[in-house]
Motif scaffolding. Structure first.
Motif, PDB file in Angstrom:
ATOM      1  N   GLU A 154      46.682  21.641 150.889  1.00  0.00           N
ATOM      2  CA  GLU A 154      46.021  20.347 151.089  1.00  0.00           C
ATOM      3  C   GLU A 154      44.589  20.534 151.582  1.00  0.00           C
ATOM      4  O   GLU A 154      44.149  19.907 152.542  1.00  0.00           O
ATOM      5  CB  GLU A 154      46.825  19.469 152.053  1.00  0.00           C
ATOM      6  CG  GLU A 154      48.217  19.135 151.541  1.00  0.00           C
ATOM      7  CD  GLU A 154      48.984  18.226 152.479  1.00  0.00           C
ATOM      8  OE1 GLU A 154      48.504  18.000 153.611  1.00  0.00           O
ATOM      9  OE2 GLU A 154      50.056  17.736 152.089  1.00  0.00           O
ATOM     10  N   SER A 168      45.277  17.201 145.748  1.00  0.00           N
ATOM     11  CA  SER A 168      45.387  17.977 146.978  1.00  0.00           C
ATOM     12  C   SER A 168      45.609  17.097 148.202  1.00  0.00           C
ATOM     13  O   SER A 168      46.509  17.365 149.009  1.00  0.00           O
ATOM     14  CB  SER A 168      44.128  18.825 147.174  1.00  0.00           C
ATOM     15  OG  SER A 168      44.207  19.575 148.360  1.00  0.00           O
ATOM     16  N   ILE A 169      44.810  16.031 148.358  1.00  0.00           N
ATOM     17  CA  ILE A 169      44.874  15.240 149.596  1.00  0.00           C
ATOM     18  C   ILE A 169      45.201  13.772 149.356  1.00  0.00           C
ATOM     19  O   ILE A 169      45.175  12.973 150.293  1.00  0.00           O
ATOM     20  CB  ILE A 169      43.557  15.359 150.396  1.00  0.00           C
ATOM     21  CG1 ILE A 169      42.364  14.879 149.570  1.00  0.00           C
ATOM     22  CG2 ILE A 169      43.345  16.784 150.858  1.00  0.00           C
ATOM     23  CD1 ILE A 169      41.046  14.901 150.338  1.00  0.00           C
TER      24      ILE A 169
END
Length: 258
Positions: A154, A168-169
């Protein structure tokens, strides 16, 4: 006619008693068991039972489209790069799907005398790839490994694309896009909050005081990620956030194979 119908109904009821049949009411309320769908974890989607050769790059799960090549002449196909097991000879003058690439051979899916097979064949029998394909594929794979590692942790790095950052986030709190003569610019803004309890005194209907606890959301951090032509160009973080995990990393720009 009524007597006959009642007699048949009575006989059926007697037969049900002898055979311990469920009543009509029981049959109506009895439901089928609920079968829950199997959820495939993200990490499992690219896994395969295929024994992979060391040093080879497999395209399944790496590219989002098939790579079509042309087999120019008949070629023997093998299950591995050492040529220990021959599985057939693919026909010449046909289109095939490229499955994997190594320094020695190509793994393809193509037609043979016994039907469609998948195996390693000589590169000399394959055409349709540009001169830079293998070199670019290696760069593409190396970047893919770096980005997948960042996504698993992340994290965000310079050079990642908009889709890679969101994978990712997550989805941003705010997003804006600007297109001008210099190209496209995107801004993703992520805001983190914390729930803070607050105690207040209230009174019931009899006038007696009692305590109540309510939670309010307080902003604890903000991250602003700017993109130029779909690549991270700057990361601005406030206190309370650390998407870079202590330092800014850089990944190579995206590689385009086609």
């Amino acid at each position: 006619m009524k007597t006959t119908r009642f007699a048949a109904t009575g006989a059926a009821a007697a037969l049900c008693l002898l055979l311990s049949c469920p009543s009509i009411t029981e049959a109506q309320i009895r439901t089928s068991p609920i079968v829950k769908p199997v959820t495939i974890k993200r990490d499992d989607r690219n896994k395969s039972n295929l024994a992979k050769e060391d040093g080879a790059i497999y395209l399944d799960g790496l590219l989002n489209q098939e790579v079509i090549v042309k087999i120019t002449k008949p070629a023997p196909a093998y299950t591995n790069l050492t040529g220990q097991r021959w599985i057939g000879t693919v026909h010449g003058n046909q289109k095939a799907v490229l499955l994997a690439v190594s320094d020695k051979a190509y793994r393809v899916r193509a037609r043979a005398q016994q039907g469609q097979i998948a195996g390693w064949i000589s590169k000399a029998a394959v055409e349709g790839l540009n001169d830079q394909f293998e070199e670019n594929l290696k760069k593409f794979y190396e970047r893919h490994v770096l980005v997948e590692d960042l996504i698993s942790k992340e994290q965000v790095a310079m050079g990642m694309t908009v889709n890679e950052v969101m994978e990712s986030i997550g989805e941003p709190s705010k997003r804006s896009t600007k297109v001008d003569k210099e190209g496209r610019k995107d801004i993703l803004e992520y805001i983190t909050y914390d729930r803070i309890p607050q105690t207040t005194i209230a009174r019931d209907r009899f006038g007696q005081p009692f305590q109540t606890v309510t939670y309010i959301e307080v902003e604890t951090g903000r991250v602003k990620i700017e993109f130029e032509n779909d690549m991270v160009s700057s990361i601005e973080e406030s206190e309370g956030t650390d998407f870079g995990k202590g330092g800014v990393r850089i990944v190579p720009p995206p590689i385009f194979l086609f």
